[in-house]
Design an enzyme around this catalytic site. Structure first.
Site, mmCIF file in Angstrom:
data_model
loop_
_atom_site.group_PDB
_atom_site.id
_atom_site.type_symbol
_atom_site.label_atom_id
_atom_site.label_comp_id
_atom_site.label_asym_id
_atom_site.label_seq_id
_atom_site.Cartn_x
_atom_site.Cartn_y
_atom_site.Cartn_z
ATOM 1 N N PRO A 9 0.791 -1.229 0.000
ATOM 2 C CA PRO A 9 0.000 0.000 0.000
ATOM 3 C C PRO A 9 0.827 1.285 0.000
ATOM 4 C CG PRO A 9 -0.143 -1.149 2.119
ATOM 5 C CD PRO A 9 0.494 -2.089 1.156
ATOM 6 N N ASN A 10 0.341 2.227 -0.787
ATOM 7 C CA ASN A 10 0.889 3.591 -0.882
ATOM 8 C C ASN A 10 2.202 3.689 -1.662
ATOM 9 O OD1 ASN A 10 -1.230 4.829 0.740
ATOM 10 N ND2 ASN A 10 -0.317 3.701 2.440
ATOM 11 N N ARG A 17 4.052 11.108 -1.799
ATOM 12 C CA ARG A 17 4.011 10.843 -0.355
ATOM 13 C C ARG A 17 5.365 11.153 0.298
ATOM 14 N NH1 ARG A 17 4.728 4.401 1.074
ATOM 15 N NH2 ARG A 17 4.049 5.168 3.102
ATOM 16 N N TYR A 22 10.715 9.169 1.303
ATOM 17 C CA TYR A 22 10.697 8.200 0.196
ATOM 18 C C TYR A 22 11.270 8.730 -1.117
ATOM 19 C CZ TYR A 22 7.674 5.763 3.470
ATOM 20 O OH TYR A 22 7.191 5.141 4.592
ATOM 21 N N ASN A 73 8.177 -5.510 -1.202
ATOM 22 C CA ASN A 73 8.097 -4.417 -0.235
ATOM 23 C C ASN A 73 6.635 -4.375 0.220
ATOM 24 O OD1 ASN A 73 7.961 -2.133 1.272
ATOM 25 N ND2 ASN A 73 8.898 -0.775 -0.251
ATOM 26 N N ALA A 76 3.308 -0.892 4.629
ATOM 27 C CA ALA A 76 2.790 -0.926 6.007
ATOM 28 C C ALA A 76 2.430 -2.343 6.462
ATOM 29 C CB ALA A 76 1.578 -0.008 6.127
ATOM 30 N N GLU A 97 13.176 -9.061 0.916
ATOM 31 C CA GLU A 97 12.420 -7.918 1.435
ATOM 32 C C GLU A 97 13.154 -6.622 1.071
ATOM 33 O OE1 GLU A 97 12.511 -8.023 5.714
ATOM 34 O OE2 GLU A 97 10.971 -6.486 5.922
ATOM 35 N N HIS A 99 12.909 -2.279 1.627
ATOM 36 C CA HIS A 99 12.291 -1.058 2.149
ATOM 37 C C HIS A 99 13.080 0.136 1.644
ATOM 38 C CE1 HIS A 99 9.515 -3.238 4.570
ATOM 39 N NE2 HIS A 99 10.510 -3.991 4.996
ATOM 40 N N ARG A 106 13.305 4.560 12.311
ATOM 41 C CA ARG A 106 12.055 5.323 12.360
ATOM 42 C C ARG A 106 11.245 4.932 13.605
ATOM 43 N NH1 ARG A 106 9.277 4.955 6.644
ATOM 44 N NH2 ARG A 106 7.939 6.523 7.657
HETATM 45 C C1 DQA Z 1 8.264 1.124 3.586
HETATM 46 C C2 DQA Z 1 8.392 1.338 5.100
HETATM 47 C C3 DQA Z 1 7.072 1.056 5.809
HETATM 48 O O1 DQA Z 1 7.218 1.243 7.210
HETATM 49 C C4 DQA Z 1 5.996 2.007 5.297
HETATM 50 O O2 DQA Z 1 4.762 1.685 5.899
HETATM 51 C C5 DQA Z 1 5.904 2.016 3.823
HETATM 52 C C6 DQA Z 1 7.109 1.944 3.011
HETATM 53 C C7 DQA Z 1 9.539 1.516 2.828
HETATM 54 O O3 DQA Z 1 9.676 1.110 1.687
HETATM 55 O O4 DQA Z 1 10.390 2.243 3.379
HETATM 56 O O5 DQA Z 1 4.812 2.216 3.261
HETATM 57 O O6 DQA Z 1 8.030 -0.256 3.350
#
Ligand code: DQA
Length: 145
Positions: A9-10, A17, A22, A73, A76, A97, A99, A106
Site C-alpha cells: 500500500p501507498n 508521499r 521516500y 516491499n 505498512a 524484502e 524497504h 524510524r
Molecule cells: C516502507 C516502510 C514502511 O514502514 C511504510 O509503511 C511504507 C514503506 C519503505 O519502503 O520504506 O509504506 O516499506
C-alpha cells in the site's frame, strides 16, 4: 528465470508521499528501474502493486510454480501482516524484502517485520536502488541454488 516484484500500500504514491522519506521519484520511475535492471540481468520480471492485503496474498499464492523468486516491499503490511508471512511460507519461493526508507531508524512499530521472517535477505534504506540490489542478489542466489 522469472521474478515477481510486489509492492504494498501507498507505494503507488511515490513522488507525492513524504518525499523527505521516500524521495521524489514516482512509481513509474521505480517500474522503469526494475524493468531495466531485469533486462540487463537477463531475467523476466513482473511488477504488481496493491493497496489490499488479500490481493497481495492472492498474488503470492498465484506465483506458486510460476515464479522462481519474489522481491517484496509489503509497505505498512510489513509490520502487521501474518497473512503475507504465511503466504510466503506456503509457496516457499525464495523472497527478498525491500524497504525504501530505513525502517530501523524510524518509529518503534516499523522495526517488526513479519514478511521478513520468510525472506532470505533484506535491502533496507537504500532508496529505489534497493530493488535493483534485490533483483541482482536474487538472480545470483537462484543461479547457485
Ligand atoms: C516502507 C516502510 C514502511 O514502514 C511504510 O509503511 C511504507 C514503506 C519503505 O519502503 O520504506 O509504506 O516499506
Amino acid at each position: 528465470m522469472k521474478i515477481l516484484v510486489i509492492n504494498g500500500p501507498n507505494i503507488n504514491m511515490l513522488g507525492i508521499r513524504e518525499p523527505g522519506i521516500y524521495g521524489t521519484q514516482n512509481y513509474a520511475a521505480l517500474i522503469e528501474l526494475v524493468e531495466n535492471t531485469a533486462k540487463e540481468a537477463g531475467v523476466e520480471v513482473e511488477c504488481f502493486q496493491s493497496n489490499h492485503e488479500g490481493d497481495i496474498v492472492d498474488k503470492i499464492q498465484a506465483a506458486y510454480n510460476v515464479f522462481d523468486g519474489i522481491v517484496i516491499n509489503p509497505a505498512a503490511y510489513t509490520h502487521t501482516s501474518v497473512a503475507i508471512l504465511d503466504a510466503l511460507k506456503a509457496v516457499s519461493i525464495p523472497a527478498i524484502e525491500v524497504h525504501i526508507s530505513d525502517v530501523n531508524q524510524r518509529d518503534e512499530f516499523r522495526k517488526i517485520s513479519y514478511a521478513g521472517m520468510a525472506c532470505i535477505k533484506a535491502f533496507i534504506g537504500l532508496g529505489l536502488n534497493g530493488y535493483k540490489e534485490a533483483i541482482l542478489y536474487l538472480k545470483e542466489y537462484l543461479e547457485n541454488k
